[in-house]
Design a protein around this motif. Structure first.
Motif, PDB file in Angstrom:
ATOM      1  N   HIS A   1       0.838  -1.204   0.000  1.00 47.80           N
ATOM      2  CA  HIS A   1       0.000   0.000   0.000  1.00 47.80           C
ATOM      3  C   HIS A   1       0.872   1.253   0.000  1.00 47.80           C
ATOM      4  CE1 HIS A   1      -2.231   3.225   2.195  1.00 47.80           C
ATOM      5  NE2 HIS A   1      -3.168   2.880   1.330  1.00 47.80           N
ATOM      6  N   GLU A   2       1.914   1.226   0.808  1.00 50.91           N
ATOM      7  CA  GLU A   2       2.785   2.396   0.910  1.00 50.91           C
ATOM      8  C   GLU A   2       3.547   2.637  -0.398  1.00 50.91           C
ATOM      9  OE1 GLU A   2       4.790   3.036   4.490  1.00 50.91           O
ATOM     10  OE2 GLU A   2       6.442   4.156   3.578  1.00 50.91           O
ATOM     11  N   GLU A   3       4.088   1.580  -0.940  1.00 49.31           N
ATOM     12  CA  GLU A   3       4.870   1.679  -2.179  1.00 49.31           C
ATOM     13  C   GLU A   3       3.986   2.173  -3.344  1.00 49.31           C
ATOM     14  OE1 GLU A   3       8.119   0.761  -1.927  1.00 49.31           O
ATOM     15  OE2 GLU A   3       8.819   0.304  -3.960  1.00 49.31           O
ATOM     16  N   VAL A   4       2.792   1.624  -3.415  1.00 42.24           N
ATOM     17  CA  VAL A   4       1.868   2.010  -4.489  1.00 42.24           C
ATOM     18  C   VAL A   4       1.460   3.476  -4.334  1.00 42.24           C
ATOM     19  CG1 VAL A   4      -0.492   1.651  -5.378  1.00 42.24           C
ATOM     20  CG2 VAL A   4       1.010  -0.320  -4.957  1.00 42.24           C
TER      21      VAL A   4
ATOM     22  N   ALA B   1       2.213   6.300  -7.020  1.00 38.90           N
ATOM     23  CA  ALA B   1       1.076   7.037  -7.588  1.00 38.90           C
ATOM     24  C   ALA B   1       1.380   8.534  -7.544  1.00 38.90           C
ATOM     25  CB  ALA B   1      -0.197   6.707  -6.808  1.00 38.90           C
ATOM     26  N   ASN B   2       1.948   8.980  -6.425  1.00 35.18           N
ATOM     27  CA  ASN B   2       2.334  10.396  -6.339  1.00 35.18           C
ATOM     28  C   ASN B   2       3.443  10.739  -7.326  1.00 35.18           C
ATOM     29  OD1 ASN B   2       0.526  11.541  -4.504  1.00 35.18           O
ATOM     30  ND2 ASN B   2       1.638  10.670  -2.748  1.00 35.18           N
ATOM     31  N   VAL B   3       4.359   9.800  -7.524  1.00 39.86           N
ATOM     32  CA  VAL B   3       5.422  10.013  -8.513  1.00 39.86           C
ATOM     33  C   VAL B   3       4.807  10.202  -9.902  1.00 39.86           C
ATOM     34  CG1 VAL B   3       7.294   8.864  -9.758  1.00 39.86           C
ATOM     35  CG2 VAL B   3       7.248   8.824  -7.250  1.00 39.86           C
ATOM     36  N   LEU B   4       3.886   9.324 -10.239  1.00 42.74           N
ATOM     37  CA  LEU B   4       3.249   9.428 -11.559  1.00 42.74           C
ATOM     38  C   LEU B   4       2.572  10.781 -11.714  1.00 42.74           C
ATOM     39  CD1 LEU B   4       1.699   5.854 -12.042  1.00 42.74           C
ATOM     40  CD2 LEU B   4       3.742   6.800 -13.127  1.00 42.74           C
ATOM     41  N   LYS B   5       1.863  11.192 -10.665  1.00 44.18           N
ATOM     42  CA  LYS B   5       1.207  12.506 -10.723  1.00 44.18           C
ATOM     43  C   LYS B   5       2.249  13.596 -10.970  1.00 44.18           C
ATOM     44  CE  LYS B   5      -2.797  11.998  -7.634  1.00 44.18           C
ATOM     45  NZ  LYS B   5      -3.253  12.395  -6.296  1.00 44.18           N
TER      46      LYS B   5
ATOM     47  N   VAL C   1       3.482  -2.828  -8.513  1.00 46.29           N
ATOM     48  CA  VAL C   1       3.364  -1.477  -7.955  1.00 46.29           C
ATOM     49  C   VAL C   1       2.942  -0.498  -9.053  1.00 46.29           C
ATOM     50  CG1 VAL C   1       4.676   0.445  -6.952  1.00 46.29           C
ATOM     51  CG2 VAL C   1       5.028  -1.897  -6.105  1.00 46.29           C
ATOM     52  N   ALA C   2       3.566  -0.612 -10.220  1.00 40.22           N
ATOM     53  CA  ALA C   2       3.259   0.309 -11.321  1.00 40.22           C
ATOM     54  C   ALA C   2       1.803   0.164 -11.770  1.00 40.22           C
ATOM     55  CB  ALA C   2       4.208   0.050 -12.486  1.00 40.22           C
ATOM     56  N   MET C   3       1.350  -1.078 -11.904  1.00 39.83           N
ATOM     57  CA  MET C   3      -0.033  -1.293 -12.349  1.00 39.83           C
ATOM     58  C   MET C   3      -1.017  -0.708 -11.327  1.00 39.83           C
ATOM     59  SD  MET C   3       0.550  -5.212 -13.699  1.00 39.83           S
ATOM     60  CE  MET C   3      -1.074  -5.620 -14.348  1.00 39.83           C
ATOM     61  N   LEU C   4      -0.772  -1.010 -10.056  1.00 39.89           N
ATOM     62  CA  LEU C   4      -1.698  -0.540  -9.022  1.00 39.89           C
ATOM     63  C   LEU C   4      -1.622   0.972  -8.833  1.00 39.89           C
ATOM     64  CD1 LEU C   4      -1.154  -3.442  -6.475  1.00 39.89           C
ATOM     65  CD2 LEU C   4      -3.264  -2.966  -7.751  1.00 39.89           C
ATOM     66  N   ALA C   5      -0.442   1.550  -9.046  1.00 39.73           N
ATOM     67  CA  ALA C   5      -0.315   3.008  -8.926  1.00 39.73           C
ATOM     68  C   ALA C   5      -1.128   3.696 -10.025  1.00 39.73           C
ATOM     69  CB  ALA C   5       1.150   3.413  -9.006  1.00 39.73           C
ATOM     70  N   CYS C   6      -1.094   3.128 -11.227  1.00 41.34           N
ATOM     71  CA  CYS C   6      -1.932   3.664 -12.310  1.00 41.34           C
ATOM     72  C   CYS C   6      -3.400   3.598 -11.884  1.00 41.34           C
ATOM     73  CB  CYS C   6      -1.740   2.854 -13.595  1.00 41.34           C
ATOM     74  SG  CYS C   6      -0.161   3.134 -14.403  1.00 41.34           S
ATOM     75  N   ALA C   7      -3.796   2.426 -11.401  1.00 39.40           N
ATOM     76  CA  ALA C   7      -5.194   2.242 -11.001  1.00 39.40           C
ATOM     77  C   ALA C   7      -5.580   3.243  -9.911  1.00 39.40           C
ATOM     78  CB  ALA C   7      -5.409   0.813 -10.505  1.00 39.40           C
TER      79      ALA C   7
ATOM     80  N   PRO D   1      -4.718   9.681  -1.730  1.00 41.31           N
ATOM     81  CA  PRO D   1      -6.086   9.141  -1.693  1.00 41.31           C
ATOM     82  C   PRO D   1      -6.457   8.534  -3.047  1.00 41.31           C
ATOM     83  CG  PRO D   1      -6.011  11.441  -0.954  1.00 41.31           C
ATOM     84  CD  PRO D   1      -4.670  11.121  -1.521  1.00 41.31           C
ATOM     85  N   PRO D   2      -7.093   7.362  -3.049  1.00 45.30           N
ATOM     86  CA  PRO D   2      -7.468   6.733  -4.316  1.00 45.30           C
ATOM     87  C   PRO D   2      -8.524   7.550  -5.053  1.00 45.30           C
ATOM     88  CG  PRO D   2      -8.407   5.545  -2.438  1.00 45.30           C
ATOM     89  CD  PRO D   2      -7.495   6.575  -1.872  1.00 45.30           C
ATOM     90  N   GLU D   3      -8.362   7.640  -6.340  1.00 47.82           N
ATOM     91  CA  GLU D   3      -9.278   8.418  -7.192  1.00 47.82           C
ATOM     92  C   GLU D   3     -10.616   7.674  -7.337  1.00 47.82           C
ATOM     93  OE1 GLU D   3      -8.284  11.313  -8.518  1.00 47.82           O
ATOM     94  OE2 GLU D   3     -10.158  11.615  -9.627  1.00 47.82           O
TER      95      GLU D   3
END
Ligand code: WT7
Length: 648
Positions: free
Chosen positions: A114-117, A121-125, A147-153, A249-251
């Motif tokens: 959860h933490e890594e994702v 996710a913030n990195v992607l943003k 991690v990458a897939m879930l961060a996108c999600a 926070p998840p979108e």
């Protein structure tokens, strides 16, 4: 024909099973009688940010085609895979990483993931990725891929994973088709002791003139290889993660918002981006994961697929994580360092469920029974297969040797397009017949039709269609909704056409007989004959090429190529090797031709259409069963091809 062997439901297994045959029958009947009530109830297995009030809104009527599930609900896929488990399962292992080298493994808890994702996710943003953007992921089988897939999600970006075995050309075509401005990769991948130059491939893929400018390439460090670096575009995963906040926070996403796309091959033209949406996909994958693998809280579950295929999406990542399971990410291959690797990994992690492909089973079987020596595999209680028909001999071997004659085998039939498993045994409910995918999952209405689309009843054989929608079904082909309608809903009006042939026996069991279109299944990997042909004709000495599948002992199907050269070109061994190289460059090693036959001419109808049926028969060494050849423009061509049939 010999009497078909039947394996009744395993008595020991029955005691722990979630459901038995009577419950399957009752639930199946309920799912067909009132899909709204059934899926309305089971949709609650997810955490919804805004509950749905509508469940099923679908029609296969060609002119009004529409597929919507839970359409007014809102949820987030990553939150369903991670956040909602934190309270009860925070310290539970979510992922077990088993490296290519047997000495390397690592457990990642739900809290850590959860933490890594959240951080990524913030990195992607911060890189400018917005909701709805397409992010291409070209990665090895490592934790960071999940991690990458879930961060996108988590932020509502659409991931498009491209299998690491595809060539730069194939990758570039997918980046271009998806109009993707972001790529996530690793310096190198490692598989079976060999390095795969992923970052170098990305660099090459982006040189193509048609590929749009990519804003960022995120590079995960796997081997510390020396790689080229393009300042301003390339960024290091580890650098960016150092300072990233873990508060993301998840979108909230609508149930029908895209979750991901994944390219797959069709019978014509370029690969198509199969698009899956959020709500229905997660309900369907988590529910099939639970019932098909009889998933219960402490099971350790291993699906040997790659994230580059749908099996990796649905049954390594989303289904298991929604269910709070422990799921294995395996970086390696079945025969490295030696053929006992599967057994070693099973023993090491006390794996309960092993889900793999028939081609892997056949490859191990070819090594003999003692390839599993030194391993007990006594933690296993279910085996699964997917990707292609499994021949009864391989089924029996899998059952006896890997499963110690103790584990039910679930032979699961499904497709990239279906999102999840459609035809399958349930291990506590279904008597097994080796080679049969058996019976439909809840909500699935298979039917057998003849070539005119008439529905055939009882014991019969024909084309497999599905009569009504299920929540995990694909929604469109990215950027080409017309092609979606055309490909799946125009052949047999009012139904979803699978492209597969099927036999139904006296017990209503389904036996998939293989593709009836021009799609090959090589080692469980799907390839269009047209794709391979177009790679071949890109070589300037090739005038024409025709590609067919033929029975191959390990791969299921091998690739048999007929090549007509341009005038003056010599059919040499050197040219043969060049052609194999050309295909590997255009598509990837998975498309390497097994056999090339030089063909002065190809069998064509008077209107110029290549008669593949004949080419398939010659390749399979069944030229005594050519059938009707009277419509050929030049029947002499066939004799010439038979006479010079390439040796196998
Ligand atoms: C095609 C779909 C679904 C994940 C992997 C493949 C064949 C798949 C089985 C099975 C017989 C099978 C079909 C299907 N196939 N599973 N259990 N028995 N055939 O996904 O790459 O989209 O390929 O694989 O021909 O149409 P895919």
């Amino acid at each position: 024909m010999t009497q078909q062997q039947v394996y009744p439901v395993n008595e020991t297994f029955k005691k722990r099973a979630l459901i038995d045959r009577a419950q399957y029958d009752a639930m199946y009947a309920e799912s067909i009688r009132d899909p709204d009530a059934f899926w309305g109830k089971h949709g609650k297995r997810l955490d919804w940010m805004k509950p749905y009030t509508k469940v099923k809104n679908t029609t296969y009527d060609y002119d009004n085609l529409s597929i919507k599930w839970y359409e007014d609900g809102e949820l987030n896929a990553a939150a369903n895979c991670l956040d909602r488990h934190l309270e009860k399962r925070g310290d539970k292992t979510a992922l077990i990483f088993e490296g290519d080298e047997p000495s390397v493994s690592r457990h990642v808890s739900y809290r850590e993931l959860h933490e890594e994702v959240s951080k990524f996710a913030n990195v992607l943003k911060s890189l400018g990725v917005n909701k709805g953007d397409v992010v291409t992921i070209y990665m090895p089988m490592i934790v960071e891929t999940a991690v990458a897939m879930l961060a996108c999600a988590r932020i509502g970006a659409i991931h498009s994973v491209v299998f690491g075995g595809f060539s730069p050309e194939a990758l570039g075509a997918r980046i271009e088709n998806g109009k993707s401005r972001f790529v996530i990769t690793a310096d190198e991948g490692v598989r079976g002791g060999r390095k795969i130059p992923l970052k170098a491939n990305v660099d090459k893929s982006l040189e193509g003139s048609n590929v749009p400018a990519v804003d960022s390439v995120v590079v995960v460090t796997r081997t510390h290889a020396d790689i080229d670096w393009k300042d301003g575009r390339d960024v290091r995963y580890e650098e960016l993660m150092k300072d990233a906040s873990s508060d993301c926070p998840p979108e909230p996403m609508n149930a029908e918002d895209p979750l991901f796309m994944l390219y797959t091959s069709g019978s014509t033209g370029t690969p198509k981006g199969v698009l899956h949406t959020t709500g229905g996909y997660l309900v369907y994958t988590s529910m099939t994961h639970e019932y098909v693998f009889d998933y219960q809280e402490n099971d350790v579950y291993w699906c040997t697929a790659d994230f580059g295929w749908i099996t990796g999406h649905s049954y390594i990542l989303y289904g298991p994580l929604v269910n709070g399971a422990t799921t294995v990410i395996f970086e390696g291959v079945p025969n490295y360092p030696d053929a006992s690797r599967f057994g070693q990994v099973v023993d090491k992690h006390r794996i309960n469920v092993l889900y793999t492909a028939p081609t892997a089973v056949r490859a191990l079987m070819a090594q003999g029974d003692d390839c599993m020596a030194g391993t007990t595999r006594d933690s296993l209680h279910i085996l699964g297969t997917v990707g292609e028909p499994i021949n009864p001999e391989a089924w029996e071997w899998y059952h006896r040797v890997i499963g110690n004659s103790n584990c039910p085998i679930v032979d699961t039939w499904w497709q990239t397009e279906t999102g999840g498993i459609l035809i399958t045994p349930l291990p506590g409910a279904t008597d097994l017949k080796p080679g049969s995918a058996t019976l439909p999952f809840f909500g699935i209405q298979p039917a057998v039709v003849d070539s005119d689309g008439n529905v055939l009843e009882g014991k019969t054989e024909g084309n497999l269609v599905i009569l009504d929608s299920w929540p995990g079904q694909m929604r469109t082909i990215f950027g080409d909704h017309e092609r979606f309608k055309q490909t799946y809903f125009s052949t047999y009006k009012g139904t979803y056409f699978t492209g597969d042939g099927v036999r139904r026996d006296e017990d209503g069991y389904y036996w998939i007989t293989g593709r009836v279109d021009d799609v090959l299944n090589v080692s469980g990997h799907r390839l269009g004959t047209a794709e391979v042909e177009s790679a071949l004709v890109s070589h300037d000495k090739v005038a024409e090429a025709a590609v067919v599948g033929y029975p191959h002992e390990i791969k299921g199907q091998g690739i048999y190529v007929y090549v007509t050269l341009v005038g003056g070109a010599e059919p040499t061994e050197e040219l043969r090797q060049e052609l194999v190289q050309t295909v590997r460059q255009e598509i990837g090693p998975l498309a390497s031709p097994d056999v090339i036959q030089w063909a002065p001419g190809l069998p064509k109808t008077r209107s110029g259409k290549i008669m593949r049926r004949i080419l398939r028969k010659i390749a399979a060494n069944e030229h005594d069963q050519l059938g009707d050849t009277s419509t050929l423009a030049d029947p002499g061509v066939v004799d010439e091809l038979i006479e010079h049939r390439a040796f196998q």
